[in-house]
Design a protein around this motif. Structure first.
Motif, mmCIF file in Angstrom:
data_model
loop_
_atom_site.group_PDB
_atom_site.id
_atom_site.type_symbol
_atom_site.label_atom_id
_atom_site.label_comp_id
_atom_site.label_asym_id
_atom_site.label_seq_id
_atom_site.Cartn_x
_atom_site.Cartn_y
_atom_site.Cartn_z
ATOM 1 N N LEU A 20 2.182 9.146 -5.510
ATOM 2 C CA LEU A 20 1.163 8.161 -5.856
ATOM 3 C C LEU A 20 1.256 7.772 -7.330
ATOM 4 N N MET A 77 1.648 4.481 1.334
ATOM 5 C CA MET A 77 1.274 5.148 2.581
ATOM 6 C C MET A 77 2.456 5.958 3.103
ATOM 7 N N GLU A 106 0.845 -1.198 0.000
ATOM 8 C CA GLU A 106 0.000 0.000 0.000
ATOM 9 C C GLU A 106 0.878 1.245 0.000
ATOM 10 N N ASP A 124 -8.382 6.234 -1.359
ATOM 11 C CA ASP A 124 -7.639 7.445 -1.715
ATOM 12 C C ASP A 124 -6.135 7.199 -1.781
ATOM 13 N N THR A 125 -5.769 5.963 -2.119
ATOM 14 C CA THR A 125 -4.365 5.633 -2.350
ATOM 15 C C THR A 125 -4.313 4.483 -3.344
ATOM 16 N N HIS A 131 0.471 13.319 -4.466
ATOM 17 C CA HIS A 131 -0.050 12.800 -5.727
ATOM 18 C C HIS A 131 1.069 12.489 -6.719
ATOM 19 N N LEU A 146 -6.974 7.504 3.270
ATOM 20 C CA LEU A 146 -5.826 8.334 3.621
ATOM 21 C C LEU A 146 -6.225 9.803 3.559
#
Length: 480
Positions: A83, A55, A53, A112-113, A80, A68
């Protein structure tokens, strides 16, 4: 970290039993500053998989709804960008189908991840293997390890990509002895490059000099990964990585293995490692094939690598960085907001702290702060004088010896500070007679403690602080 370590030690982890459709989280097997790794059960195919994940703990936290949430809106761009790099890395890895490359099964966006589902490998990272069983590693073991590992790296290069993050932590030795090259660390690097609160995310000792340059993309190639691989071999052979390339660019104190001649290793292997660790990119092997030829390795994979003799269960699939609990920016980190460029490129605002064992050998003539280590001499008792005739003994007076003062703390830090002609330096209010060398840096040695550097010259005055708590080397540029 073992796959059975306590999952409660990983903050912000999803709860056990959480479901991603057919995937059910069974265990948290790794966590750090940029991601969390889970062991999950695939109910459809009835097998274990690993889920990584995205994070970044310094940028986001887990909400009650398990999404998140950014710690601050100012982190939005950095989050972002990281990400997107995480997703692009998953897509890149999914293109490869090599037995010694991390095999990505799928990736998706949720909470949201983003998440990356990969094959689950039992085994241990090369760093853990070396720490637990150093006696297992010899030249024969290394020569069995290299062909499949070189094959994985060559597959990446032939597809037009570079790994850029090869290290002992990114090579996992499976329970059957085969190596697997893990993730590229793209998201970690992107966050480090964009965030003004993070240091440049490079591994000291394993990153070649071109990775510290602001225009590194045009200077990197297969030779960049070859340097990192040479650092891996250097660590396996000697127990320590080579000196940091940035420090070597100022004063190259690398001791060639061919001259050190560690017992049990052939000149061909040692010379190949030295060649891979050449400071200048053009002096290194320019391809994986050229590097393999220096060591006289077979083109195809040889016999399987000896299985890792590790007591206990397997380890996490993808090691990630340690969590930084305090997200506040220390004065030291503020000195690390820019990347260090090559000599000739300006050393841009860098303070690189290195671990024990990376301290440069020898002192410096420009080191007026060096502590005094002169031992205190023990008092000498006078020889007894024989009396000519017996006399009544005089009262004996017992001398009260003053307690010997504790010796001053020995210098542990080699500090290089970039100065311009005519600039004066004070350390904790005391003037220092520092004269920069031809490369623009002056050197001094400091003991543990907190220091304030005051630099004054034609361009005005400025101050920076530094806290030293461990052995190492620091590079300080007060002009950025």
């Amino acid at each position: 970290m073992s796959e059975h370590d306590n999952h409660l030690n990983v903050p912000n982890a999803l709860p056990l039993g959480y479901r991603f459709n057919e995937f059910e989280i069974k265990e948290v097997i790794g966590g750090g500053g940029f991601g969390i790794v889970y062991r999950a059960w695939d109910h459809q195919l009835e097998r274990d998989i690993a889920i990584k994940e995205f994070m970044p703990a310094s940028l986001a936290v887990r909400s009650e709804g398990l999404n998140l949430v950014l710690r601050s809106e100012r982190f939005s761009k950095t989050f972002h960008a990281g990400l997107n790099s995480f997703i692009q890395e998953a897509r890149l890895l999914a293109r490869f189908n090599h037995p010694n490359l991390l095999h990505v099964l799928r990736f998706w966006v949720q909470n949201d991840t983003a998440y990356m589902g990969t094959a689950f490998y039992s085994g241990t990272t090369l760093s853990t293997l070396r720490a637990r069983n150093p006696q297992q590693i010899d030249e024969a073991w290394i020569r069995r390890l290299l062909p499949p590992l070189l094959g994985a790296i060559k597959t990446i290069h032939e597809a037009g990509y570079l790994h850029r993050d090869i290290s002992l932590d990114n090579i996992q030795i499976q329970s059957n002895g085969e190596p697997v090259l893990l993730d590229f660390g793209s998201a970690r690097k992107t966050i480090g490059n964009l965030s003004d609160e993070s240091e440049t995310m490079l591994r000291p000792g394993f990153a070649p000099i071109e990775q510290y340059s602001d225009n590194d993309e045009s200077e990197q190639g297969a030779w960049t990964d070859i340097y990192a691989l040479g650092a891996v071999l250097h660590t396996l052979i000697t127990g320590a990585p080579p000196p940091v390339s940035v420090v070597r660019s100022i004063e190259d104190n690398y001791q060639p293995l061919a001259q050190r001649r560690p017992v049990g290793y052939s000149p061909a292997l040692l010379k190949a490692v030295d060649s891979a660790l050449a400071l200048k990119a053009e002096d290194r092997p320019q391809s994986i094939d050229a590097f393999a030829e220096l060591m006289a390795l077979p083109e195809r994979e040889a016999e399987p690598v000896l299985a890792a003799k590790i007591s206990g269960p397997g380890t996490m699939l993808v090691p990630v960085e340690a969590v930084e609990e305090d997200v506040a920016v220390s004065p030291v980190k503020r000195l690390m907001q820019h990347r260090f460029a090559l000599p000739g490129l300006v050393a841009a605002g860098v303070l690189v702290g290195l671990g024990v064992g990376l301290m440069m050998a020898g002192g410096s003539e420009d080191a007026p702060v060096q502590a005094n280590n002169t031992p205190v001499a023990a008092p000498v008792s006078p020889a007894p004088v024989p009396a000519e005739k017996p006399v009544a003994p005089a009262p004996v007076q017992t001398a009260q010896r003053e307690p010997e003062p504790a010796p001053p703390a020995a210098p542990v830090a080699q500090v290089y500070i970039r100065l311009q002609p005519g600039e004066q330096v004070q350390v904790n209010g005391k003037p220092q007679a520092l004269v920069p060398a031809a490369n623009g840096f002056a050197a001094l040695q400091l003991a543990p403690g907190h220091y304030t550097f005051a630099i004054s010259g034609h361009n005005g005055a400025r101050a920076q602080t530094l806290t030293i708590g461990a052995e190492g080397v620091w590079l300080l540029d007060p002009h950025s």
